[in-house]
Scaffold this active site. Sequence first.
Site, PDB file in Angstrom:
ATOM      1  N   THR A  48       0.804  -1.010   0.037  1.00  0.00           N
ATOM      2  CA  THR A  48       0.089  -0.083  -0.046  1.00  0.00           C
ATOM      3  C   THR A  48       0.905   1.068   0.103  1.00  0.00           C
ATOM      4  O   THR A  48       0.663   2.087  -0.760  1.00  0.00           O
ATOM      5  CB  THR A  48      -1.034  -0.115   1.125  1.00  0.00           C
ATOM      6  OG1 THR A  48      -0.175  -0.534   2.379  1.00  0.00           O
ATOM      7  CG2 THR A  48      -2.084  -1.042   1.138  1.00  0.00           C
ATOM      8  N   TYR A 137      -5.063  -8.509   5.544  1.00  0.00           N
ATOM      9  CA  TYR A 137      -4.581  -7.148   6.153  1.00  0.00           C
ATOM     10  C   TYR A 137      -6.157  -6.017   6.081  1.00  0.00           C
ATOM     11  O   TYR A 137      -6.702  -5.849   4.942  1.00  0.00           O
ATOM     12  CB  TYR A 137      -3.783  -6.415   4.641  1.00  0.00           C
ATOM     13  CG  TYR A 137      -3.349  -4.961   4.764  1.00  0.00           C
ATOM     14  CD1 TYR A 137      -3.589  -4.324   5.966  1.00  0.00           C
ATOM     15  CD2 TYR A 137      -2.427  -4.559   3.969  1.00  0.00           C
ATOM     16  CE1 TYR A 137      -2.968  -3.055   6.055  1.00  0.00           C
ATOM     17  CE2 TYR A 137      -2.003  -3.416   4.008  1.00  0.00           C
ATOM     18  CZ  TYR A 137      -2.177  -2.527   4.992  1.00  0.00           C
ATOM     19  OH  TYR A 137      -1.606  -1.230   5.084  1.00  0.00           O
ATOM     20  N   LYS A 166      -2.548  -8.152   9.424  1.00  0.00           N
ATOM     21  CA  LYS A 166      -1.999  -6.784   9.486  1.00  0.00           C
ATOM     22  C   LYS A 166      -3.275  -5.844   9.745  1.00  0.00           C
ATOM     23  O   LYS A 166      -4.110  -5.855   9.089  1.00  0.00           O
ATOM     24  CB  LYS A 166      -1.325  -6.368   8.309  1.00  0.00           C
ATOM     25  CG  LYS A 166      -0.743  -5.125   8.530  1.00  0.00           C
ATOM     26  CD  LYS A 166      -0.137  -4.412   7.061  1.00  0.00           C
ATOM     27  CE  LYS A 166       0.416  -3.098   7.613  1.00  0.00           C
ATOM     28  NZ  LYS A 166       0.997  -2.314   6.351  1.00  0.00           N
TER      29      LYS A 166
END
Length: 302
Positions: A48, A137, A166
């Site tokens: 990201t 995530y 995450k």
Amino acid sequence: MPQPKFSGVIVPLITPFKEDFSIDLDGIRWLTNFLVKKGVNGIFPYSTTGEFVHLKIEEGVKITEIVLQECKGKTKVIPGISANTTLDCIEIGKKMEDLGADGVIATPPFFFKLKKENLYKHFSMIASKISISLIVYNIPDLTGNLIPIELYSKLAEEYSNIAGAKVTYDSASYLRDLILELKAIRKDFAILTGLDDMLLATLLLGGDGGIMACANFAPQLHIGLYNAFHEKNYEKAFEFNKKIAKLVQIYKYASSFPSAIKAALKLLGTPIKNIVRPPLSPEPPEIEAKIRAILHELGMIK
């Protein structure tokens, strides 16, 4: 007792660009070697923070290939495979598996608001089609889809290759409940924060580390905190935590995570250029000056 496969300080690698917005392959090599020498526990390319939404799939695969070549097995490589369709995630995941990645990381799709059963279908389809480890995530501010804790529990129970979470979500209660529930199900399920200044809190709550953007340029702070905590030198860990809390103020001034990190790398004199792909833009001189002041206060530059 089984231990998580992923722990410690993992870096969501920025993607260096040249002036023409092409990928700076030498920059990737430099940054990867810099991080390996600093002793990070993992690198997350096609991330990201690495502007994956501005990259073609083949670019993400190429970046990962270079990172793997430079790491030479010295640290884990866990590339991103996020995309807006499950089938694309699976395709990318298979490519990363073929390259020899240690695992992969996937967010929920974005744009459409998804029900819990749709999120389950997304991650379960990915996990069933790849054999390497998958980190799920949760970053609801950017995907619009919060992953419920009960969904993490269901996935952890059903898929042994779903190896961890995450969490880039500013909620201590969510993090606490996630750690308590998932660790009761699987001791080897990694809980990793995505927020630099939540690293100590994550460890105190029983989590395993973090995947944090400022570790691109200041991994010594994150590694120092992590090591001090596990050495039970809590006073030292608290001092590192104070420094990281100051460091993340760069995000308050910058227009984006990638531009903040690249501005810091530029100010520290690294060969990484402060170039981001449009529609993002590099930080102007007045913002760089504010970031410089923070780095100066922390003794990172004169």
